[in-house]
Design an enzyme around this catalytic site. Structure first.
Site, PDB file in Angstrom:
ATOM      1  N   ASP A  12       0.851  -1.189   0.000  1.00 30.65           N
ATOM      2  CA  ASP A  12       0.000   0.000   0.000  1.00 30.65           C
ATOM      3  C   ASP A  12       0.893   1.248   0.000  1.00 30.65           C
ATOM      4  O   ASP A  12       1.672   1.449   0.934  1.00 30.65           O
ATOM      5  CB  ASP A  12      -0.882  -0.047   1.260  1.00 30.65           C
ATOM      6  N   ASP A 102      -3.718   2.368  -5.420  1.00 26.10           N
ATOM      7  CA  ASP A 102      -2.439   2.378  -4.704  1.00 26.10           C
ATOM      8  C   ASP A 102      -2.264   1.202  -3.756  1.00 26.10           C
ATOM      9  O   ASP A 102      -1.414   1.256  -2.886  1.00 26.10           O
ATOM     10  CB  ASP A 102      -2.263   3.700  -3.954  1.00 26.10           C
ATOM     11  N   GLU A 103      -3.058   0.145  -3.897  1.00 24.77           N
ATOM     12  CA  GLU A 103      -2.832  -1.001  -3.013  1.00 24.77           C
ATOM     13  C   GLU A 103      -3.253  -2.304  -3.681  1.00 24.77           C
ATOM     14  O   GLU A 103      -4.140  -2.328  -4.529  1.00 24.77           O
ATOM     15  CB  GLU A 103      -3.545  -0.827  -1.667  1.00 24.77           C
TER      16      GLU A 103
HETATM   17 MG   LIG Z   1      -2.419   3.955   0.352  1.00 27.50          MG
END
Ligand SMILES: [Mg+2]
Length: 399
Positions: A12, A102-103
């Protein structure tokens, strides 16, 4: 493959948008930074240390953190960074399940011989994201997705935390109960009221008591997660439950027509993406945001699945019409549409003439032209009146 060992990674990026800004402008490094203008969409750890969180009105954030530097969002740059990071994920293992821009979860259980232990793989992954994309990323490693997710959060910022099976209780049980993935403020409040503050308190309570307290679904979930029972595997190529898009429409006064034109453009984009992904959907959700950052959401579920632009637009317009009495003079600043309850589009359905709307052929033709000549090549008539007053679409925010 040894599922009894910690071999699921949750990776993340830290404060994604703000980290990109600090990467690209050295003068921002080490300073409290927020991204977004009127609304804080993302903030750096320096800003979080002052109590700034997202989303929060910038004015309020500035009161908490007088040194806060605000920069406008650059979504195209963030999406480019996201693609680069996902390319590294896919280079690490074929088993990648993206959760947001983003993860992602990565299953590295089968890679021990060729790539090393999960810990070695996680160390290398973090180094590659740092070297090749210039961003800090935190990684949690555990036996289940849930524990990996909680571990990455606990390791932030720029951390790595490996929770081996023998350490699971020691790691999870002392944490506050809201750290369980999916336990929100309502469930947390109910548990706290009854003196349950840590995951360990909940684990001791037993399933029946939790169900009586929280209801069936939440009770089961808290019971299972506090006991490390999370059978979910990595779902490769997992498809999102919905496809959506939104447009910020600025702060100037606008008419119902302005909002309608925005709606048409968004529906066009969403339906095109659905057809490209060969997905059909049943539930149309309209989201509106106002000058005071208040939001409203309206949804309608159709009788049948579709990716047909006109059909989705009809539903979206009805939803908008139903809100008009409530939104007059409130200054709408953002319109979003998403289509959920998705299923695959079976190709056989396309050849059945009676399931095809007569303008579906038009959708196909327009998609084809836009594919070949770009999305500006062909425009629905209503958009030709568009006065350029609204900005482009922004992607849905990462968690
Ligand atoms: Mg993040």
């Amino acid at each position: 493959v040894d599922p009894s060992r910690a071999s699921i990674l949750h990776a993340d990026l830290d404060s994604f948008y703000a980290s990109v800004e600090q990467r690209d402008d050295p003068s921002l490094r080490g300073r409290p930074v927020s991204v977004g203008g009127g609304l804080v969409l993302a903030c750096s750890y320096e800003a979080k240390a002052c109590g700034v969180y997202t989303p929060m009105a910038f004015r309020k954030a500035k009161q908490l953190c007088p040194d806060l530097v605000d920069v406008p969002a650059r979504f195209d740059v963030y999406m480019e960074a996201s693609k680069a990071v996902f390319a590294i994920f896919h280079d690490t293992t074929p088993l990648v399940e993206g959760i947001s821009v983003d993860e992602a979860f990565l299953d590295v259980s089968g890679l021990r011989r060729i790539a090393g232990t999960p810990t070695e793989i996680a160390v290398r992954l973090r180094q590659r994201v740092r070297d090749e994309v210039g961003l800090p990323i935190s990684v949690g490693v555990a036996r289940t997705k849930h524990l990996a997710k909680v571990a990455s959060a606990a390791s932030k910022p720029d951390g790595l935390l490996v929770v081996e099976p023998e350490d699971e209780d020691r790691f999870l049980l002392p944490l506050p109960v809201h750290k369980l993935w999916g336990v929100g403020p309502k469930t947390t409040a109910k548990l706290n009221q009854r003196g349950i503050f840590t995951v360990g308190d909940a684990a001791r309570l037993g399933e029946d008591s939790l169900v009586a307290m929280l209801g069936l679904a939440a009770g089961h979930k808290v019971h299972a997660l506090s006991g490390h029972r999370d059978p979910r595997r990595i779902e490769v190529g997992r498809r999102r439950g919905s496809i959506g898009s939104q447009s910020a429409i600025g702060w100037r006064p606008k008419t119902d027509d302005d909002i309608d034109r925005t709606l048409v453009a968004i529906v066009d984009r969403v339906a095109r993406r659905m057809r490209k992904a060969k997905r059909l959907g049943r539930t149309v959700t309209l989201r509106l945001r106002f000058e005071d950052w208040d939001r409203i959401t309206r949804a309608h579920t159709m009788a049948a699945h579709t990716s047909h632009t006109e059909t989705i637009l009809d539903v979206a317009r009805n939803l908008l019409r139903s809100t008009l009495p409530d939104i007059a003079d409130r200054g709408c600043t953002l319109v979003g549409i998403s289509v959920g309850h998705l299923c695959d589009d079976p190709p056989s359905q396309l050849v059945l003439p009676f399931t095809r709307h007569d303008t579906e052929a038009l959708d196909d033709a327009l998609d084809d032209l836009k594919e070949r000549f770009g999305s500006k090549a062909v425009t629905r008539a209503v958009l030709l009146r568009h006065d350029g007053g609204f900005s482009g679409s922004v992607p849905m925010l990462p968690d």
